[in-house]
Design an enzyme around this catalytic site. Sequence first.
Site, PDB file in Angstrom:
ATOM      1  N   GLU A 267     132.381  38.806 -10.088  1.00  0.00           N
ATOM      2  CA  GLU A 267     132.992  38.230 -11.284  1.00  0.00           C
ATOM      3  C   GLU A 267     133.702  39.344 -12.056  1.00  0.00           C
ATOM      4  O   GLU A 267     134.881  39.576 -11.838  1.00  0.00           O
ATOM      5  CB  GLU A 267     131.931  37.524 -12.145  1.00  0.00           C
ATOM      6  CG  GLU A 267     132.529  36.559 -13.144  1.00  0.00           C
ATOM      7  CD  GLU A 267     131.516  35.535 -13.637  1.00  0.00           C
ATOM      8  OE1 GLU A 267     131.843  34.848 -14.605  1.00  0.00           O
ATOM      9  OE2 GLU A 267     130.420  35.421 -13.050  1.00  0.00           O
TER      10      GLU A 267
ATOM     11  N   GLU B 125     121.887  38.398 -19.217  1.00  0.00           N
ATOM     12  CA  GLU B 125     122.702  37.194 -19.395  1.00  0.00           C
ATOM     13  C   GLU B 125     121.855  36.016 -19.865  1.00  0.00           C
ATOM     14  O   GLU B 125     122.295  35.206 -20.680  1.00  0.00           O
ATOM     15  CB  GLU B 125     123.380  36.846 -18.068  1.00  0.00           C
ATOM     16  CG  GLU B 125     124.252  35.612 -18.110  1.00  0.00           C
ATOM     17  CD  GLU B 125     124.957  35.364 -16.791  1.00  0.00           C
ATOM     18  OE1 GLU B 125     125.969  34.645 -16.778  1.00  0.00           O
ATOM     19  OE2 GLU B 125     124.492  35.895 -15.738  1.00  0.00           O
TER      20      GLU B 125
END
Length: 904
Positions: A483, A755
């Site tokens: 990502e 996260e």
Amino acid sequence: MKKLLLLALILSSALLTAQKITGLVTEGLTNPLGIDTPQPHFSWKLESDKRNVMQSAYEIKVTTDEAGLKSKVLWTSGKVTSDQSLYVPYGGSALASGQRYYWQVRVWDNKGKASGWSTPAYWQMGLLKEADWKAQWISPGYEEDPLRACPLMRKEFSIGKKVKSATAYITAHGLYEAQINGKKIGDAYLTPGWTSYSKRLQYQVYDVTGMFKQGSNAIGVTLGNGWYRGLFSLGIRKDIYGSDISLLMQVNVEYTDGTTETLVSDNSWKSSTGSILSSEIYGGETIDARKEKTGWALPGYNTAGWVGVKTQSFPKNTLIATYNEPITKHETFTPVKILTTPKGEQVIDFGQNLVGWVVVKVNGKAGDTFSISHSEVLDKEGNFYTESLRGAKAQDTYILKGGATETFEPHFTWHGFRYIKIEGYPGTLKPENFTAVVLYSDMEMTGSFTSSNELINQLQHNIEWGLRGNFLDVPTDCPQRDERLGWTGDAQVFFRTASFLRGVNNFFTKWMKDVQADQYPDGAVPYVVPNTLMDWDKGSAGWGDVATIIPWDMYVAYGDKRILENQYGSMKAWVGFIQSQSTNDLWNKGNHFGDWLFYSVNDDRDGSSAITNKYFITQCFYAHSVQLLINAAQVLGKTDDVATYTTLLGRVKNAFLKEYITPNGSTVSDTQTSYVLALQFDMLPENLRAQAAERLVANIRRYNNHLTTGFLGTPYLCHVLSRFGHANVAYDLLLQKTYPSWLYPVTKGATTIWERWDGIKTDGTFQTPDMNSYNHYAYGAIGDWMYRVMVGIDVEGDGVGYKKIQIKPLPGGDFTHASADYETPYGKVASGWKIEGNTLTLTAVVPANTTAVVCVPAAAINGITEGGKAISTSKDVEVLGVENKYVKVKVGSGSYVFTAPYQK
């Protein structure tokens, strides 16, 4: 008489030099090369060890020759009566491409005393016109192999004169590393960085004067795929911006006899491949040292077997100067542990989740091959874990040429890791042969924080390392998996925290230009910038609002009105997009992430749920963006827009009340995030706010003092609680150690921000591997509350850029002390409080050329001292009064120590 005269001269000289001018920057950068702003702005800091020092006037002079500052001045401002020391524009004749300019400044203080002239600073203009580029785009002349081995490109030339100055201008389609005579040009990596390449491609400028010699010289450049054409983005696509890999390089040389020469990339260059067989951001790098072309960047190298290059007609009108600090090497780590896992894997632990790569020393025979895999965590059993990397191989492979000790280091990739797994390494793993090198954009460290609670100090450490790991030219979501994109929502929620920790003004100035460049014609903002996703991946509330939130927050933090001028069109377009998606002033269309990764509950506790209606959230951010647009319009003097959007804001808030607030004042979602956003953005009338804050507290208590907020609610949670008189609850949340909380990851050994609240679950297993990063800074936004509220360093009123400062600490919890300092654009401000028995001591440092309102936590003026004397008797302290259990005083620059009676 002579002695008296001498004494007078000494005293006069001391008075004249009582102030010191430091921190000279041009366009926010120290001695920058390659500025393409026609009227660069100058800033400086005034330092003094005295109190109440202000600037009353300044004088700037500019020349093309440092020696000329004493005589041949190109432009002078003259003495300007002003306390402005930030963003003073150059006012002279037009500046020339490639020219270096020198400047210095002196100031007068508020007693009329002049400082000495500052030490000279300089800047150099970039190539201001397309015609200034004499170089041609060139690509390798050979047919590429399937793995796209990294090209080598070289040019040999002769210099017969003594070089006075030489400046290199370089960019690439892909990434580049350039050398002159075998030595690396500059200390930057992953250049030219990442922008919206089709619209904005940055070039770098280097002073290479000392790298040439009379006689034969050689330039060598290695290229890598990088963001431009590598395997990248969600879905791991390739050739996002183009399929070519190309170089554009120009060196402007001036000789001591006054003649000039321009060395350029053109069809006379040669190309080949070398030892880097493949290099991808996600995949890692493979280097075969047996294929190394030793000495290829040195003069006299035999180019037999090399081929020519292809010249290309790629545009040059998209080339721009580099606005931000480059990616450079920073901290290094040696192994803290070498271990064998239960599966028999050889693993090295560096003790810190970091971003960069590992430099390896090795001895072996030709053909020996070993690999390094990267991971953030070990699993519950202690084995190497890479599932959370998804499609990112994140593996570097090295093949030895044999003989002496060899050193391997990647070039065009990076990894997020704490642990590495070594396979095939010839010999025994020794700590001295492995060094982890940290990479991030070279921003000045501006803030620090410490407290009496070691877990909170570790949280602060994790916040800082979350920034370091994700500020690699763009603010990425994560640095390890497939990502590593510039997610807009993550960036906007973290900006205020980031601006305390590092000098991010140049970093975000550059990135916000890409936000504007990638904004769609209808005003929608893509989810990620630079945009590598599909055309429908756009327009989410809280993500697209980056277009309004960061420009305004940048203006507040740094005081530069130009960010609003430059981004105003983008801000207005974003609000226009929301209007197009709204019906009867309700933003109730589109796809939205909502309160991303909020605490997910499996039961319905007392009728409550952590799920917040997405359109409730969109309406709150609609109002917030309109308010910020109004703020910007007021600063820029756009009175018609102020009137138009003020009317719109009233309608938006009325629509919100009718749609989402029940008759008894509850939100339809009845979640922590719903109350937080409604209160933070002033969506409720005054008479409903206190009870809404009580409902928020009740919700937190129902969850046993745990938060349930996600990406959009979390940054404002403690701010809302402290604003509405519930600081004790804010501290309960901050100090909560069990899941979900900020300290839960700390108790599990985290060294960066996760996260997910439960990236590692209480039983030691992991959250779903498809989205579980252990270096993801969004939840680190709590840092903003720690700095601005807990320690209390903030902007006061309209004093943007900390021209006016507020120091208003909020002691609480079980803390006995907390302190922070921050390097504002004017100089260092500091605040620290300490509780001993029934006495609170507050220390404050205020930089010169600013003022501060210091709010001492106390119920009455009596009993408060500064410097051991009652504040009422201090000539340096102006008592403003008592307000909400604070005694407010106004002070000028200097250091202050206040004491006050304190009761918890």
